[in-house]
Design a protein around this motif. Structure first.
Motif, PDB file in Angstrom:
ATOM      1  N   ARG A   1       0.827  -1.206   0.000  1.00 44.17           N
ATOM      2  CA  ARG A   1       0.000   0.000   0.000  1.00 44.17           C
ATOM      3  C   ARG A   1       0.866   1.263   0.000  1.00 44.17           C
ATOM      4  O   ARG A   1       0.498   2.265  -0.611  1.00 44.17           O
ATOM      5  N   VAL A   2       2.000   1.210   0.690  1.00 44.84           N
ATOM      6  CA  VAL A   2       2.929   2.349   0.643  1.00 44.84           C
ATOM      7  C   VAL A   2       3.407   2.554  -0.789  1.00 44.84           C
ATOM      8  O   VAL A   2       3.425   3.683  -1.303  1.00 44.84           O
ATOM      9  N   ALA A   3       3.768   1.468  -1.465  1.00 39.57           N
ATOM     10  CA  ALA A   3       4.237   1.560  -2.852  1.00 39.57           C
ATOM     11  C   ALA A   3       3.159   2.142  -3.763  1.00 39.57           C
ATOM     12  O   ALA A   3       3.453   2.974  -4.645  1.00 39.57           O
ATOM     13  N   GLN A   4       1.912   1.729  -3.553  1.00 39.28           N
ATOM     14  CA  GLN A   4       0.809   2.258  -4.364  1.00 39.28           C
ATOM     15  C   GLN A   4       0.621   3.752  -4.130  1.00 39.28           C
ATOM     16  O   GLN A   4       0.407   4.526  -5.075  1.00 39.28           O
ATOM     17  N   ALA A   5       0.695   4.179  -2.875  1.00 37.54           N
ATOM     18  CA  ALA A   5       0.521   5.596  -2.555  1.00 37.54           C
ATOM     19  C   ALA A   5       1.638   6.436  -3.161  1.00 37.54           C
ATOM     20  O   ALA A   5       1.402   7.538  -3.661  1.00 37.54           O
ATOM     21  N   VAL A   6       2.880   5.925  -3.108  1.00 37.92           N
ATOM     22  CA  VAL A   6       4.005   6.634  -3.715  1.00 37.92           C
ATOM     23  C   VAL A   6       3.751   6.840  -5.204  1.00 37.92           C
ATOM     24  O   VAL A   6       3.999   7.925  -5.753  1.00 37.92           O
ATOM     25  N   ALA A   7       3.233   5.814  -5.862  1.00 37.44           N
ATOM     26  CA  ALA A   7       2.930   5.915  -7.291  1.00 37.44           C
ATOM     27  C   ALA A   7       1.812   6.926  -7.536  1.00 37.44           C
ATOM     28  O   ALA A   7       1.903   7.761  -8.444  1.00 37.44           O
TER      29      ALA A   7
ATOM     30  N   VAL B   1      10.822   9.658  -1.533  1.00 33.92           N
ATOM     31  CA  VAL B   1       9.884   9.363  -0.452  1.00 33.92           C
ATOM     32  C   VAL B   1      10.646   9.120   0.841  1.00 33.92           C
ATOM     33  O   VAL B   1      11.737   8.529   0.829  1.00 33.92           O
ATOM     34  N   VAL B   2      10.077   9.607   1.943  1.00 33.51           N
ATOM     35  CA  VAL B   2      10.633   9.347   3.267  1.00 33.51           C
ATOM     36  C   VAL B   2       9.710   8.369   3.982  1.00 33.51           C
ATOM     37  O   VAL B   2       8.495   8.593   4.053  1.00 33.51           O
TER      38      VAL B   2
ATOM     39  N   THR C   1      12.045   6.253  -8.132  1.00 31.41           N
ATOM     40  CA  THR C   1      11.884   7.011  -6.888  1.00 31.41           C
ATOM     41  C   THR C   1      13.029   6.710  -5.933  1.00 31.41           C
ATOM     42  O   THR C   1      13.346   5.543  -5.687  1.00 31.41           O
ATOM     43  N   THR C   2      13.650   7.758  -5.403  1.00 29.86           N
ATOM     44  CA  THR C   2      14.692   7.559  -4.394  1.00 29.86           C
ATOM     45  C   THR C   2      14.027   7.430  -3.022  1.00 29.86           C
ATOM     46  O   THR C   2      12.981   8.021  -2.762  1.00 29.86           O
ATOM     47  N   ILE C   3      14.669   6.641  -2.157  1.00 32.96           N
ATOM     48  CA  ILE C   3      14.035   6.246  -0.893  1.00 32.96           C
ATOM     49  C   ILE C   3      14.906   6.650   0.280  1.00 32.96           C
ATOM     50  O   ILE C   3      16.100   6.330   0.341  1.00 32.96           O
TER      51      ILE C   3
ATOM     52  N   ALA D   1       9.264  -3.066  -1.892  1.00 29.89           N
ATOM     53  CA  ALA D   1       7.971  -2.875  -2.561  1.00 29.89           C
ATOM     54  C   ALA D   1       7.914  -1.530  -3.280  1.00 29.89           C
ATOM     55  O   ALA D   1       7.442  -1.442  -4.425  1.00 29.89           O
ATOM     56  N   VAL D   2       8.397  -0.485  -2.612  1.00 27.70           N
ATOM     57  CA  VAL D   2       8.406   0.848  -3.238  1.00 27.70           C
ATOM     58  C   VAL D   2       9.304   0.847  -4.468  1.00 27.70           C
ATOM     59  O   VAL D   2       8.942   1.353  -5.534  1.00 27.70           O
TER      60      VAL D   2
END
Length: 319
Positions: free
Chosen positions: A104-110, A117-118, A149-151, A141-142
């Motif tokens: 779900r975090v990965a989906q929200a980032v997208a 993303v932090v 995307t950098t993490i 996952a992200v």
């Protein structure tokens, strides 16, 4: 599993008399604007059942960040096993980990279209690894769904968790962040569940394990520290190889939290920033409203540029 009290907001501070929060000076500006983009950010986060440190820690920059579709993801629930006197996150017995949260975090980032993303978390002292494996799963996952995307991760101290932290470092986040928060003398009253040298060692170990990765740490001021104490903490950070330091004004979330000793004026922040730069940090952010993940994407770009500037250009044999 450790036996925690029912979910309460800092029950260990209940015996303290409530003190009025200090009146904020003119240079402390809290963004409250709620633009259409702010509403869309909130909708995406809610649709994916995600928590953010922006809300749980009552961050004063939430209006600006959410209006730019930026949010700091807070994984592993909304309940922390620690009770730091500066923090507005609830303390108590956390729920079990949600195996579907990384996705779900990965989906929200997208959906938010984040280039950087932090990801942070509550402390999970109840878990054998402190949540390290869950952090790693979220990073993977992200990265799988958002390869460009950098993490950046802002991790807990993994106190008494052995080498669990290595699982996070080996997942190769672009930035490994752990905040020291305050000078060591203030730990018993500000961060009683933590140990200064454990936090410092974590940063040092992370840099040694992945020398090419960026490390980052942050401090709050206005808690009663001295300038010389700040100088020593900066020296400690540099000895641990920390690349980026953030310094911001502590703001008391409620009357039950640690009292503000003073509001540090902007000219002192400029002096703090100059001192940090003289120590050799690759990047410095020191202003009253600086927070660890505020403008993190732009700061990451500065970090990359600073490292490139320090790397000697390879000789061109055909020149």
């Amino acid at each position: 599993m450790k036996d925690f009290p029912e979910r309460l907001r800092h029950p260990e501070k209940a015996h303290r008399p409530a003190q009025e929060t200090a009146r904020k000076p003119s240079w402390i500006r809290v963004s409250r604007a709620e633009s259409p983009e702010y509403g869309e950010t909130r909708r995406i986060l809610k649709a994916n059942a995600l928590s953010t440190v922006c809300e749980e820690a009552a961050c004063p920059n939430r209006g600006e960040c959410w209006s730019n579709r930026h949010a700091t993801m807070m994984i592993m629930g909304e309940t922390c096993t620690r009770g730091c006197s500066f923090c507005n996150v609830a303390t108590g017995k956390p729920d079990a980990l949600d195996a579907f949260e990384p996705g779900r975090v990965a989906q929200a980032v997208a959906k938010l279209g984040l280039n950087h993303v932090v990801i942070t978390s509550v402390d999970r002292d109840d878990l054998d690894d402190g949540g390290a494996a869950h952090f790693a799963r979220t990073i993977r996952a992200v990265r799988h769904q958002n390869p460009t995307t950098t993490i950046e991760v802002l991790v807990p101290d993994f106190l008494h968790k052995g080498t669990a932290w290595t699982v996070v470092v080996d997942a190769a986040p672009d930035v490994f962040n752990h905040n020291l928060e305050c000078v060591p003398r203030l730990y018993p009253s500000v961060r009683p569940g933590a140990r200064y040298y454990q936090s410092l060692r974590l940063l040092d170990d992370a840099k040694r394990r992945n020398p090419q990765g960026f490390t980052k740490s942050g401090l709050m001021v206005g808690l009663g520290e001295s300038f010389e104490e700040l100088r020593q903490v900066m020296d400690d950070m540099r000895a641990a190889g920390v690349d980026f330091i953030t310094v911001g004004q502590y703001l008391q979330p409620t009357p039950q939290h640690h009292k503000v000793d003073r509001f540090v004026p902007p000219e002192e922040f400029r002096r703090i920033a100059e001192m940090a730069r003289s120590k050799g940090f690759l990047a410095v952010s020191a202003t009253p409203m600086t927070r660890s993940s505020f403008h993190a994407g732009a700061d990451f770009a500065r970090l990359q540029a600073a490292r490139r500037a320090q790397t000697p250009a390879m000789e061109n044999p055909n020149a």
